[in-house]
Design a protein around this motif. Sequence first.
Motif, mmCIF file in Angstrom:
data_model
loop_
_atom_site.group_PDB
_atom_site.id
_atom_site.type_symbol
_atom_site.label_atom_id
_atom_site.label_comp_id
_atom_site.label_asym_id
_atom_site.label_seq_id
_atom_site.Cartn_x
_atom_site.Cartn_y
_atom_site.Cartn_z
ATOM 1 N N HIS A 45 -8.818 10.078 6.147
ATOM 2 C CA HIS A 45 -9.243 11.536 6.696
ATOM 3 C C HIS A 45 -7.998 12.342 6.985
ATOM 4 C CE1 HIS A 45 -13.470 10.666 7.260
ATOM 5 N NE2 HIS A 45 -13.302 9.611 8.181
ATOM 6 N N ALA A 46 -6.904 11.735 7.175
ATOM 7 C CA ALA A 46 -5.736 12.759 7.699
ATOM 8 C C ALA A 46 -5.566 13.629 6.589
ATOM 9 C CB ALA A 46 -4.485 11.987 8.107
ATOM 10 N N ALA A 47 -5.024 14.884 6.978
ATOM 11 C CA ALA A 47 -4.451 15.865 6.270
ATOM 12 C C ALA A 47 -3.218 15.739 5.455
ATOM 13 C CB ALA A 47 -4.645 17.352 6.882
ATOM 14 N N LEU A 48 -2.288 15.123 6.233
ATOM 15 C CA LEU A 48 -1.001 14.884 5.948
ATOM 16 C C LEU A 48 -0.676 13.596 5.140
ATOM 17 C CD1 LEU A 48 1.828 16.382 6.107
ATOM 18 C CD2 LEU A 48 2.317 15.415 8.446
ATOM 19 N N VAL A 49 -1.304 12.592 5.833
ATOM 20 C CA VAL A 49 -1.130 11.285 5.019
ATOM 21 C C VAL A 49 -2.301 10.666 4.847
ATOM 22 C CG1 VAL A 49 0.057 9.060 5.998
ATOM 23 C CG2 VAL A 49 0.867 11.038 7.003
ATOM 24 N N ARG A 50 -2.328 9.939 3.613
ATOM 25 C CA ARG A 50 -3.603 9.121 3.199
ATOM 26 C C ARG A 50 -2.941 7.957 2.380
ATOM 27 N NH1 ARG A 50 -7.103 13.298 -0.043
ATOM 28 N NH2 ARG A 50 -5.145 13.924 -0.745
ATOM 29 N N ASP A 51 -3.767 6.881 2.358
ATOM 30 C CA ASP A 51 -3.398 5.912 1.338
ATOM 31 C C ASP A 51 -3.676 6.174 -0.187
ATOM 32 O OD1 ASP A 51 -3.010 4.169 3.633
ATOM 33 O OD2 ASP A 51 -4.802 3.314 3.631
ATOM 34 N N GLU A 52 -2.880 5.877 -1.034
ATOM 35 C CA GLU A 52 -3.012 6.382 -2.581
ATOM 36 C C GLU A 52 -2.645 5.171 -3.487
ATOM 37 O OE1 GLU A 52 -1.903 10.201 -4.317
ATOM 38 O OE2 GLU A 52 -0.319 9.214 -4.299
ATOM 39 N N TYR A 53 -3.485 4.953 -4.219
ATOM 40 C CA TYR A 53 -3.176 4.056 -5.364
ATOM 41 C C TYR A 53 -3.498 4.693 -6.741
ATOM 42 C CZ TYR A 53 -4.273 1.222 -1.421
ATOM 43 O OH TYR A 53 -4.379 0.723 -0.023
ATOM 44 N N GLU A 54 -2.357 4.600 -7.628
ATOM 45 C CA GLU A 54 -2.402 4.986 -8.870
ATOM 46 C C GLU A 54 -2.183 4.143 -9.994
ATOM 47 O OE1 GLU A 54 -1.409 9.699 -9.295
ATOM 48 O OE2 GLU A 54 0.486 8.606 -8.345
ATOM 49 N N PHE A 55 -2.721 4.211 -11.037
ATOM 50 C CA PHE A 55 -2.991 3.399 -12.220
ATOM 51 C C PHE A 55 -3.027 4.176 -13.524
ATOM 52 C CE2 PHE A 55 -5.111 1.630 -8.578
ATOM 53 C CZ PHE A 55 -4.533 0.297 -8.270
ATOM 54 N N THR A 96 -2.178 22.941 4.194
ATOM 55 C CA THR A 96 -2.132 21.609 4.322
ATOM 56 C C THR A 96 -3.508 21.304 5.248
ATOM 57 O OG1 THR A 96 -0.022 21.133 4.276
ATOM 58 C CG2 THR A 96 -1.220 19.213 5.313
ATOM 59 N N GLY A 97 -4.432 20.459 4.849
ATOM 60 C CA GLY A 97 -5.654 20.241 6.016
ATOM 61 C C GLY A 97 -6.736 21.414 5.589
ATOM 62 N N GLU A 98 -6.651 22.311 5.037
ATOM 63 C CA GLU A 98 -7.685 23.428 4.790
ATOM 64 C C GLU A 98 -8.307 22.737 3.653
ATOM 65 O OE1 GLU A 98 -6.949 27.446 4.712
ATOM 66 O OE2 GLU A 98 -5.248 27.293 6.070
ATOM 67 N N SER A 99 -9.549 22.226 3.931
ATOM 68 C CA SER A 99 -10.177 21.463 2.797
ATOM 69 C C SER A 99 -10.517 22.215 1.780
ATOM 70 C CB SER A 99 -11.575 20.865 3.364
ATOM 71 O OG SER A 99 -12.288 21.677 3.790
ATOM 72 N N MET A 154 0.949 -1.023 0.122
ATOM 73 C CA MET A 154 0.164 -0.022 0.028
ATOM 74 C C MET A 154 1.012 1.440 -0.104
ATOM 75 S SD MET A 154 -2.626 1.379 3.045
ATOM 76 C CE MET A 154 -2.163 -0.382 3.954
ATOM 77 N N ALA A 155 0.599 2.164 -0.890
ATOM 78 C CA ALA A 155 1.285 3.471 -1.009
ATOM 79 C C ALA A 155 0.729 4.338 -0.106
ATOM 80 C CB ALA A 155 1.370 4.029 -2.486
ATOM 81 N N LYS A 156 1.681 5.246 0.579
ATOM 82 C CA LYS A 156 0.932 6.256 1.245
ATOM 83 C C LYS A 156 1.705 7.702 0.765
ATOM 84 C CE LYS A 156 -0.044 4.106 5.280
ATOM 85 N NZ LYS A 156 -1.438 4.164 5.642
ATOM 86 N N GLU A 157 0.480 8.581 0.797
ATOM 87 C CA GLU A 157 0.969 9.848 0.160
ATOM 88 C C GLU A 157 1.103 10.669 1.627
ATOM 89 O OE1 GLU A 157 -1.385 12.970 -2.770
ATOM 90 O OE2 GLU A 157 -2.504 12.521 -0.867
ATOM 91 N N ILE A 158 2.254 11.222 1.576
ATOM 92 C CA ILE A 158 2.655 12.362 2.712
ATOM 93 C C ILE A 158 3.043 13.744 2.040
ATOM 94 C CG2 ILE A 158 3.967 12.704 4.706
ATOM 95 C CD1 ILE A 158 4.554 9.902 4.672
ATOM 96 N N GLU A 159 1.888 14.727 2.011
ATOM 97 C CA GLU A 159 2.170 15.842 1.391
ATOM 98 C C GLU A 159 1.670 17.150 2.260
ATOM 99 O OE1 GLU A 159 0.307 15.751 -2.714
ATOM 100 O OE2 GLU A 159 -1.136 16.525 -1.650
ATOM 101 N N ARG A 160 2.437 18.010 1.886
ATOM 102 C CA ARG A 160 2.265 19.404 2.486
ATOM 103 C C ARG A 160 1.879 20.316 1.279
ATOM 104 N NH1 ARG A 160 6.821 21.099 6.820
ATOM 105 N NH2 ARG A 160 5.444 22.794 7.138
#
Length: 161
Positions: free
Chosen positions: A57-67, A137-140, A1-7
């Motif tokens: 739900h987290a602003a900084l870290v989410r699971d990400e799958y790209e194809f 980051t986190g401001e929807s 599983m890939a994690k996206e950690i982004e600001r």
Amino acid sequence: MAKEIERKFLVSDRRWRALADEGVAIRQAYVVAQEDRSLRVRLYGDGRARLTLKVGHAALVRDEYEFEIDHAEAEDMLRHRVGNVIEKVRYKVPFGRHLWEIDVYGGVHRGLVIAEVELASIHDEPEMPNWVGREVTGESRYSNQAMAFGTGESAGLHRLA
């Protein structure tokens, strides 16, 4: 599983352009958009297309799958979108140990410029360029998903003059 950690940050001025690549046009839309997950189709001006599932739900870290997907199929998927198509040009800007991505929005979000930096861990502290402004980051309202369902004007998004 890939994690996206982004600001994410607002861009304060145009100094980044001197360091940027030529950029690539992007059109993207959501096929599924829920509070904790989304399925996005993205078409690139260079002919590539991608389908991306993001969960969390987290602003900084989410699971990400790209194809990678067929460009014609991606075009067809736009017919099934929910919300609006987002238009932007993405530029890559190396700075310090990180590669920053600068999104210059068009369409109803014209004037909005966002800098994103992907991190190796939540403890990673990127060197901050002098053209980076306030962190969002986190401001929807600055998420692409939120922008696909708003007009941009009514959302009160910051725009680079």
